[in-house]
Design a protein around this motif. Sequence first.
Motif, PDB file in Angstrom:
ATOM      1  N   VAL A   1      20.553  -3.049  52.681  1.00  0.00           N
ATOM      2  CA  VAL A   1      21.880  -2.971  53.268  1.00  0.00           C
ATOM      3  C   VAL A   1      22.610  -1.768  52.690  1.00  0.00           C
ATOM      4  CG1 VAL A   1      24.071  -4.184  53.574  1.00  0.00           C
ATOM      5  CG2 VAL A   1      21.952  -5.475  53.550  1.00  0.00           C
ATOM      6  N   ALA A   2      23.224  -0.968  53.581  1.00  0.00           N
ATOM      7  CA  ALA A   2      24.051   0.161  53.167  1.00  0.00           C
ATOM      8  C   ALA A   2      25.505  -0.305  53.181  1.00  0.00           C
ATOM      9  CB  ALA A   2      23.854   1.337  54.117  1.00  0.00           C
ATOM     10  N   VAL A   3      26.184  -0.146  52.048  1.00  0.00           N
ATOM     11  CA  VAL A   3      27.553  -0.634  51.885  1.00  0.00           C
ATOM     12  C   VAL A   3      28.445   0.524  51.441  1.00  0.00           C
ATOM     13  CG1 VAL A   3      29.029  -2.233  50.611  1.00  0.00           C
ATOM     14  CG2 VAL A   3      26.699  -2.897  51.175  1.00  0.00           C
ATOM     15  N   PRO A   4      29.549   0.802  52.165  1.00  0.00           N
ATOM     16  CA  PRO A   4      30.482   1.823  51.687  1.00  0.00           C
ATOM     17  C   PRO A   4      31.042   1.438  50.314  1.00  0.00           C
ATOM     18  CG  PRO A   4      30.966   1.214  53.957  1.00  0.00           C
ATOM     19  CD  PRO A   4      29.957   0.236  53.446  1.00  0.00           C
ATOM     20  N   GLN A   5      31.267   2.432  49.492  1.00  0.00           N
ATOM     21  CA  GLN A   5      31.745   2.210  48.122  1.00  0.00           C
ATOM     22  C   GLN A   5      33.012   1.358  48.093  1.00  0.00           C
ATOM     23  OE1 GLN A   5      32.476   5.850  46.038  1.00  0.00           O
ATOM     24  NE2 GLN A   5      32.942   4.845  44.128  1.00  0.00           N
ATOM     25  N   ALA A   6      33.886   1.531  49.064  1.00  0.00           N
ATOM     26  CA  ALA A   6      35.148   0.784  49.087  1.00  0.00           C
ATOM     27  C   ALA A   6      34.925  -0.716  49.260  1.00  0.00           C
ATOM     28  CB  ALA A   6      36.046   1.312  50.198  1.00  0.00           C
ATOM     29  N   LEU A   7      33.785  -1.127  49.833  1.00  0.00           N
ATOM     30  CA  LEU A   7      33.501  -2.544  50.053  1.00  0.00           C
ATOM     31  C   LEU A   7      32.560  -3.132  49.005  1.00  0.00           C
ATOM     32  CD1 LEU A   7      32.941  -2.568  53.926  1.00  0.00           C
ATOM     33  CD2 LEU A   7      34.991  -3.249  52.662  1.00  0.00           C
ATOM     34  N   PHE A   8      32.020  -2.304  48.116  1.00  0.00           N
ATOM     35  CA  PHE A   8      31.016  -2.772  47.161  1.00  0.00           C
ATOM     36  C   PHE A   8      31.671  -3.500  45.992  1.00  0.00           C
ATOM     37  CE2 PHE A   8      28.372  -2.105  43.361  1.00  0.00           C
ATOM     38  CZ  PHE A   8      27.255  -2.808  43.776  1.00  0.00           C
ATOM     39  N   ASN A   9      31.361  -4.783  45.859  1.00  0.00           N
ATOM     40  CA  ASN A   9      31.814  -5.577  44.727  1.00  0.00           C
ATOM     41  C   ASN A   9      30.914  -6.808  44.618  1.00  0.00           C
ATOM     42  OD1 ASN A   9      32.900  -7.747  46.390  1.00  0.00           O
ATOM     43  ND2 ASN A   9      34.575  -6.339  46.860  1.00  0.00           N
ATOM     44  N   LYS A  10      31.094  -7.594  43.581  1.00  0.00           N
ATOM     45  CA  LYS A  10      30.224  -8.747  43.333  1.00  0.00           C
ATOM     46  C   LYS A  10      30.305  -9.776  44.453  1.00  0.00           C
ATOM     47  CE  LYS A  10      29.007 -12.221  39.903  1.00  0.00           C
ATOM     48  NZ  LYS A  10      29.058 -13.353  40.820  1.00  0.00           N
ATOM     49  N   SER A  11      31.485  -9.987  45.013  1.00  0.00           N
ATOM     50  CA  SER A  11      31.630 -10.969  46.100  1.00  0.00           C
ATOM     51  C   SER A  11      30.793 -10.584  47.309  1.00  0.00           C
ATOM     52  CB  SER A  11      33.097 -11.102  46.511  1.00  0.00           C
ATOM     53  OG  SER A  11      33.856 -11.581  45.451  1.00  0.00           O
ATOM     54  N   VAL A  12      30.801  -9.299  47.663  1.00  0.00           N
ATOM     55  CA  VAL A  12      30.017  -8.826  48.805  1.00  0.00           C
ATOM     56  C   VAL A  12      28.527  -8.983  48.512  1.00  0.00           C
ATOM     57  CG1 VAL A  12      29.364  -6.759  50.106  1.00  0.00           C
ATOM     58  CG2 VAL A  12      31.777  -7.274  49.707  1.00  0.00           C
ATOM     59  N   VAL A  13      28.094  -8.612  47.316  1.00  0.00           N
ATOM     60  CA  VAL A  13      26.679  -8.748  46.951  1.00  0.00           C
ATOM     61  C   VAL A  13      26.262 -10.217  47.010  1.00  0.00           C
ATOM     62  CG1 VAL A  13      24.964  -8.439  45.121  1.00  0.00           C
ATOM     63  CG2 VAL A  13      26.650  -6.645  45.565  1.00  0.00           C
ATOM     64  N   ASP A  14      27.105 -11.103  46.487  1.00  0.00           N
ATOM     65  CA  ASP A  14      26.786 -12.534  46.524  1.00  0.00           C
ATOM     66  C   ASP A  14      26.697 -13.049  47.954  1.00  0.00           C
ATOM     67  OD1 ASP A  14      26.697 -12.585  43.770  1.00  0.00           O
ATOM     68  OD2 ASP A  14      28.695 -13.466  43.531  1.00  0.00           O
TER      69      ASP A  14
ATOM     70  N   PRO B   1      32.062  -9.598  35.984  1.00  0.00           N
ATOM     71  CA  PRO B   1      31.684  -8.253  36.435  1.00  0.00           C
ATOM     72  C   PRO B   1      30.262  -8.155  36.974  1.00  0.00           C
ATOM     73  CG  PRO B   1      31.624  -8.374  34.060  1.00  0.00           C
ATOM     74  CD  PRO B   1      32.156  -9.690  34.540  1.00  0.00           C
ATOM     75  N   ILE B   2      30.080  -7.252  37.900  1.00  0.00           N
ATOM     76  CA  ILE B   2      28.772  -7.044  38.520  1.00  0.00           C
ATOM     77  C   ILE B   2      27.789  -6.391  37.546  1.00  0.00           C
ATOM     78  CG2 ILE B   2      29.241  -4.776  39.520  1.00  0.00           C
ATOM     79  CD1 ILE B   2      27.773  -5.844  42.057  1.00  0.00           C
ATOM     80  N   ILE B   3      28.291  -5.673  36.577  1.00  0.00           N
ATOM     81  CA  ILE B   3      27.426  -4.926  35.671  1.00  0.00           C
ATOM     82  C   ILE B   3      26.531  -5.845  34.843  1.00  0.00           C
ATOM     83  CG2 ILE B   3      28.945  -4.746  33.665  1.00  0.00           C
ATOM     84  CD1 ILE B   3      28.153  -1.739  33.605  1.00  0.00           C
ATOM     85  N   HIS B   4      26.931  -7.082  34.630  1.00  0.00           N
ATOM     86  CA  HIS B   4      26.139  -8.005  33.817  1.00  0.00           C
ATOM     87  C   HIS B   4      25.226  -8.901  34.648  1.00  0.00           C
ATOM     88  CE1 HIS B   4      28.223  -6.716  30.270  1.00  0.00           C
ATOM     89  NE2 HIS B   4      29.381  -6.994  30.814  1.00  0.00           N
ATOM     90  N   GLN B   5      25.155  -8.673  35.944  1.00  0.00           N
ATOM     91  CA  GLN B   5      24.329  -9.502  36.817  1.00  0.00           C
ATOM     92  C   GLN B   5      22.898  -8.972  36.864  1.00  0.00           C
ATOM     93  OE1 GLN B   5      25.837 -12.296  37.997  1.00  0.00           O
ATOM     94  NE2 GLN B   5      27.523 -11.449  36.796  1.00  0.00           N
ATOM     95  N   ARG B   6      21.973  -9.856  37.106  1.00  0.00           N
ATOM     96  CA  ARG B   6      20.568  -9.481  37.286  1.00  0.00           C
ATOM     97  C   ARG B   6      20.171  -9.827  38.708  1.00  0.00           C
ATOM     98  NH1 ARG B   6      17.169  -9.272  32.278  1.00  0.00           N
ATOM     99  NH2 ARG B   6      18.689  -9.225  30.617  1.00  0.00           N
TER     100      ARG B   6
ATOM    101  N   THR C   1      22.981 -14.756  52.525  1.00  0.00           N
ATOM    102  CA  THR C   1      22.711 -14.729  53.962  1.00  0.00           C
ATOM    103  C   THR C   1      21.370 -14.132  54.340  1.00  0.00           C
ATOM    104  OG1 THR C   1      24.865 -13.608  53.886  1.00  0.00           O
ATOM    105  CG2 THR C   1      24.240 -14.537  55.923  1.00  0.00           C
ATOM    106  N   MET C   2      20.812 -13.276  53.496  1.00  0.00           N
ATOM    107  CA  MET C   2      19.571 -12.600  53.879  1.00  0.00           C
ATOM    108  C   MET C   2      18.677 -12.345  52.678  1.00  0.00           C
ATOM    109  SD  MET C   2      21.276  -8.909  54.781  1.00  0.00           S
ATOM    110  CE  MET C   2      22.565  -9.646  55.753  1.00  0.00           C
ATOM    111  N   ASP C   3      17.448 -11.943  52.956  1.00  0.00           N
ATOM    112  CA  ASP C   3      16.464 -11.633  51.929  1.00  0.00           C
ATOM    113  C   ASP C   3      16.596 -10.147  51.585  1.00  0.00           C
ATOM    114  OD1 ASP C   3      14.343 -11.678  50.204  1.00  0.00           O
ATOM    115  OD2 ASP C   3      12.812 -11.916  51.758  1.00  0.00           O
ATOM    116  N   LEU C   4      17.413  -9.843  50.576  1.00  0.00           N
ATOM    117  CA  LEU C   4      17.729  -8.453  50.244  1.00  0.00           C
ATOM    118  C   LEU C   4      16.577  -7.752  49.539  1.00  0.00           C
ATOM    119  CD1 LEU C   4      21.412  -8.468  48.970  1.00  0.00           C
ATOM    120  CD2 LEU C   4      20.525  -7.415  51.035  1.00  0.00           C
ATOM    121  N   ALA C   5      16.265  -6.548  50.033  1.00  0.00           N
ATOM    122  CA  ALA C   5      15.287  -5.680  49.386  1.00  0.00           C
ATOM    123  C   ALA C   5      16.002  -4.658  48.514  1.00  0.00           C
ATOM    124  CB  ALA C   5      14.430  -4.969  50.431  1.00  0.00           C
ATOM    125  N   GLY C   6      17.277  -4.384  48.816  1.00  0.00           N
ATOM    126  CA  GLY C   6      18.047  -3.415  48.053  1.00  0.00           C
ATOM    127  C   GLY C   6      19.388  -3.135  48.707  1.00  0.00           C
ATOM    128  N   ILE C   7      20.253  -2.457  47.959  1.00  0.00           N
ATOM    129  CA  ILE C   7      21.572  -2.063  48.461  1.00  0.00           C
ATOM    130  C   ILE C   7      21.758  -0.576  48.206  1.00  0.00           C
ATOM    131  CG2 ILE C   7      24.064  -2.327  48.185  1.00  0.00           C
ATOM    132  CD1 ILE C   7      23.606  -5.214  47.423  1.00  0.00           C
TER     133      ILE C   7
END
Length: 114
Positions: free
Chosen positions: A24-37, A90-95, A42-48
């Motif tokens: 999934v390609a996400v604009p920087q303005a929308l990128f945060n932990k809530s969006v990643v979660d 924070p998203i930085i501590h997520q795996r 919803t889908m089988d993510l291969a990468g962002i």
Amino acid sequence: GTLRLYDNDFQAVLSSPPDGKVAVAVPQALFNKSVVDELRATMDLAGILVLTIGDTPTAYSPDEKTPQSFMAKIRGQNLHEWNLQGHVDPIIHQRYGFGIVVTDKQGSEEVYEK
């Protein structure tokens, strides 16, 4: 695999995710932990891909408001919030089991063109 753009019409991406692995390609303005979660749920993510084009946040930090707060708690010290743009979770501590890559402006423009 599939590459989907998650931008202004993100509900369409969430309501009809493709089968199989998806990047999934996400604009920087929308990128945060809530969006990643939400994407992970919803889908089988291969990468962002985080796109650095368009509106960018005025202030953002992927770390905590008090980085290394665990050390202050261990030592019995008061916490000082010196990273005002930080987050409680924070998203930085997520795996994650996939990569998150930030593209430059040219790479971001190429994603939008396709």
